[in-house]
Design an enzyme around this catalytic site. Structure first.
Site, PDB file in Angstrom:
ATOM      1  N   ARG A 294     -42.938-116.561 -18.323  1.00 50.68           N
ATOM      2  CA  ARG A 294     -42.861-115.659 -19.472  1.00 50.68           C
ATOM      3  C   ARG A 294     -42.169-116.357 -20.616  1.00 50.68           C
ATOM      4  NH1 ARG A 294     -40.428-110.701 -16.592  1.00 50.68           N
ATOM      5  NH2 ARG A 294     -40.591-112.179 -14.895  1.00 50.68           N
ATOM      6  N   THR A 295     -42.572-116.020 -21.836  1.00 48.72           N
ATOM      7  CA  THR A 295     -41.869-116.570 -22.980  1.00 48.72           C
ATOM      8  C   THR A 295     -40.548-115.838 -23.104  1.00 48.72           C
ATOM      9  OG1 THR A 295     -44.011-116.669 -23.981  1.00 48.72           O
ATOM     10  CG2 THR A 295     -42.149-117.226 -25.367  1.00 48.72           C
ATOM     11  N   MET A 296     -39.508-116.575 -23.301  1.00 47.69           N
ATOM     12  CA  MET A 296     -38.189-115.970 -23.319  1.00 47.69           C
ATOM     13  C   MET A 296     -37.434-116.419 -24.540  1.00 47.69           C
ATOM     14  SD  MET A 296     -37.456-113.883 -21.258  1.00 47.69           S
ATOM     15  CE  MET A 296     -38.230-113.141 -19.881  1.00 47.69           C
ATOM     16  N   GLN A 297     -37.515-115.653 -25.575  1.00 49.76           N
ATOM     17  CA  GLN A 297     -36.790-115.995 -26.782  1.00 49.76           C
ATOM     18  C   GLN A 297     -36.716-114.764 -27.673  1.00 49.76           C
ATOM     19  OE1 GLN A 297     -39.616-118.570 -29.210  1.00 49.76           O
ATOM     20  NE2 GLN A 297     -40.725-118.269 -27.310  1.00 49.76           N
TER      21      GLN A 297
ATOM     22  N   HIS B  59     -41.734-111.802 -26.314  1.00 47.61           N
ATOM     23  CA  HIS B  59     -41.612-111.577 -24.879  1.00 47.61           C
ATOM     24  C   HIS B  59     -41.649-110.125 -24.481  1.00 47.61           C
ATOM     25  CE1 HIS B  59     -37.456-110.766 -25.899  1.00 47.61           C
ATOM     26  NE2 HIS B  59     -37.383-110.131 -24.753  1.00 47.61           N
TER      27      HIS B  59
END
Lengths: 247, 255, 236
Positions: free
Chosen positions: A26-29, A10
């Site tokens: 959004r990718t959230m990790q 992210h």
């Protein structure tokens, strides 16, 4: 047929328009992560510990990462969560130190200022819904006043005589509450080290993302001291008696 | 200067027929009017010193500092306009930070000198701008050891063992040339620097001045910082003694 | 490469983040309870100091009621980080007001301003349930309550937070005299009763609500200013 999408961590992924609803996604990790940080007040100051493992999911990816850092002369910062976000924060804090130095005004960075600075960054990033995926433990000692504070990716902050992040909040915090709470000004260094090691040992036994190579650190009137990596004595005899679980 | 008044000195965008850019030379004049600033590069570090001329007794001691820090390991002292200097130091800090952000490594002195040179040079190209009236002396301790650079208003820069700028630069340079810089330690250099600033000071023109001293060396952990008070006191005593001895000799000669 | 398998972060536990679909939820509920009771010429404000996150206690002493520069008290519950930012936001505006008017804000002006501040973030709210207390222009106890997006009401008493469902009915009965024969619902309490009820409310809330406890910050606002005391609640 959808095209194969490559997802980047992210921190580097650009904001993408979602074709379906036009919403920003959004990718959230966290990607490469560090596990618990354990810290508490004792007679001479504050003790802190963190292991040296950086995990990539369940893979023990990097095995000698440093998750404790000194900021200025008397502030210690410990981190868990995404380590690329931490390296960014490290960068920001080093920059803060340099700017303070250039001021040339005979003033130095205090622990509370560093804590508020980190807190502001964390809260501002959560408000942009683009958080730094970390928990920070900030410890220091100025003019006989011990300080121990916490801030996470939500910008949530609190101070407490004992603090543990991640799994430590569940496994180490109860031990610390029992052995430290109310005795912060009595515990000698020797006992503090024993408590710290006991917490880290329990975490190593039970947290599958932990590692038996760790550093401890302390802040005292003499400043910050971060140890070289060391290992704890462990005893796995009990494993013999465990039956079942498909084994 | 034969070409003065011929109209070629109004803009940096025009050369004179004999190939000069007068505005840049005038900027150098602004540097030459300033209190003397020197830098000494010795075997274990670099020392900066400056004769800070005070226009009033009412000024707070140690205020309006002329030696500034641009990065942990970089000190800057300038001769010339202080307002321009502060702008340039701000720029040097940005350049140092930018380099560190990119490479996570302290900016090497020659890179910083180059970037500052490039920055100054741009102000010698356009009619809308005025060159900086500043000579910038940079002291640094990088991976290659102690470094000393001076950047001129033209943007030219050179590395030095010792350098001087400002009204006393001739006296200072003569004195610096007598020193065995490569065999000296910073502790010795501090004293010599103080002596040189005191001897370059012209009592008849400027009465009040303050000596500023900084170092970046092994002893300071390769960080740029002010020289400790006790050492400055010691250096000043040494400088004053040396001046007295000089005066005595002169008196003897006269007799 | 599929990173979805790492969705469950090793350092987090299920209680640490709650997601709505794909989007990370930028809010947390830090629990705790706050209340205020107005009297004829005073206000009692009380907040417990426990800060929690799910089943974890973050801190036993993390105050969520704040003395403001104009002599009022803002008691909060909800998301602690937003509450702290809200206090900074209010104080910034209060300072501006002070320098412009050469006079501290009175409580009704601050109450209206707070409503505006909350509403200005209508589409990304401060997740805070504020109770603003002070003395009004006539010296009477004033309690203003809000929802997180700025709906405001002046009331005689209010309880908010994780134990509000326990405390508000108690106050309705004992402070508001609601639905009771031969009782005057507009009657205000005397100071000793108000303080006693506030303490009892928290003793009760601590017994039944796991997010409430540790310490009680108690404020009494009257003509002489703010009197603050700290009392012990159960540490379990």
């Amino acid at each position: 047929m959808d095209a194969i999408k490559i997802q980047l961590p992210h921190t580097v992924q650009p904001r993408a328009e979602n074709a379906n609803d036009g919403a920003v996604s959004r990718t959230m990790q966290p990607i490469v992560t560090g596990t618990s940080v354990v810290a508490f007040k004792y007679k001479d100051g504050i003790m802190m510990a963190a292991d040296t493992l950086a995990s990539y999911g369940s893979l023990a990816r990097f095995r000698s990462e440093k998750r404790l850092m000194a900021v200025g002369d008397n502030t210690l910062v410990g981190v868990s969560g995404d380590l690329s976000d931490f390296q960014y924060m490290q960068h920001v804090l080093e920059d803060l130190e340099t700017r303070e130095l250039c001021m040339d005004d005979d003033q130095t960075l205090g622990t509370k200022s560093v804590y508020k600075y980190i807190s502001n960054i964390m809260y501002n990033r959560r408000t942009k819904v683009d958080p730094l995926w970390n928990s920070y433990v900030v410890a220091g000692l100025d003019h006989d006043e011990k300080f121990l504070g916490f801030v996470d990716l939500y910008g949530t902050r609190y101070q407490s005589p004992t603090i543990a992040t991640g799994f430590g909040a569940h496994l180490a915090q109860p031990i610390l509450r029992k052995r430290v709470e109310g005795r912060e000004d009595e515990i000698e260094e020797e006992e503090a080290l024993a408590i710290l090691d006991d917490c880290m040992r329990v975490l190593f036994y039970r947290d599958a993302r932990s590692f038996n190579k760790l550093r401890r650190a302390k802040v005292t009137a003499q400043g910050v001291e971060i140890s070289e990596p060391y290992s704890l004595e462990t005893n796995w005899d009990f494993a013999e008696s465990i039956v079942g679980y498909g084994g | 200067m034969t070409s003065i008044g011929t109209g070629y000195d109004l803009s940096v965008s025009t050369y004179s027929p004999d190939g000069r850019i007068f505005q840049v030379e005038y900027a150098q004049k602004a540097v030459d009017n300033s209190g003397t600033a020197i830098g000494l590069r010795v075997k274990d570090g670099v020392v900066l010193a400056v004769e800070k001329i005070k226009h009033s007794r009412l000024l707070v001691p140690e205020s309006n500092r002329r030696i500034m820090t641009a990065a942990k390991h970089v000190g800057i002292v300038s001769a010339g306009w202080m307002s321009d200097t502060r702008h340039l130091v701000k720029r040097a800090r940005e350049e140092s930070r930018n380099y560190h952000d990119t490479y996570k490594r302290d900016v090497p002195a020659k890179i910083l000198a180059e970037r500052m040179g490039m920055y100054k040079q741009v102000y010698t190209l356009y009619s809308a701008v005025r060159p900086f009236g500043v000579g910038t002396i940079m002291a640094s301790y990088d991976a290659d050891g102690p470094q000393l650079y001076m950047v001129e208003p033209s943007g030219q820069y050179f590395g030095y063992h010792g350098c001087a700028a400002g009204k006393g630069k001739q006296v200072a340079k003569t004195e610096i040339e007598k020193l065995k810089l490569s065999e000296m330690t910073v502790r010795e250099a501090i004293k010599e620097a103080a002596r040189i600033i005191y001897s370059a000071h012209d009592e008849t023109k400027d009465k009040l001045f303050e000596l500023e001293l900084s170092w970046v060396c092994e002893e300071s952990g390769r960080k740029h910082q002010r020289v400790p008070k006790e050492l400055i006191e010691e250096a000043i005593q040494y400088a004053e003694r040396a001046l007295d001895e000089d005066d005595d000799e002169m008196d003897d000669d006269e007799e | 490469m599929d990173f979805a398998q790492f969705q469950q972060a090793p350092v987090s536990v299920p209680t640490e983040h709650h997601s709505h679909g794909n989007r990370w939820d930028p809010y947390v509920d830090n629990g705790g309870t706050s209340l205020a009771i107005a009297g004829e010429d005073f206000v009692v404000v009380a907040s417990d100091t426990r800060q929690s996150n799910g089943y974890s206690i973050n801190s036993r002493y993390s105050p969520k009621a704040f003395e403001l520069s104009n002599g009022s008290v803002l008691a909060t519950t909800g998301y602690h980080a937003d509450a702290l930012k809200l206090v900074e936001h209010i104080e910034q505006r209060a300072q501006l007001y002070f320098h412009k008017h050469d006079r501290a804000m009175n409580v009704s002006a601050m109450a209206q301003m707070l409503s505006g501040i909350l509403y200005s973030k209508r589409f990304f709210p401060y997740y805070v349930f504020p109770i603003l207390s002070g003395l009004d222009a006539k010296g009477k106890g004033a309690v203003y309550t809000y929802d997180p997006v700025g709906n405001m009401e002046r009331v005689n008493y209010q309880a908010y937070g994780s134990a509000s469902a326990l405390v508000q009915p108690f106050l309705d009965s004992q402070v508001g005299f609601k639905n009771q024969r031969n009782a005057d619902p507009s009657r205000l309490l005397e100071r000793p009763q108000a303080v006693k009820l506030a303490i009892d409310a928290f003793t009760g809330a601590t017994e039944r609500d796991i997010h409430t406890g540790d310490w009680l910050d108690l404020f009494i606002i009257d003509q002489d200013g703010i009197h603050q005391t700290k009392r012990e609640l159960k540490h379990d």
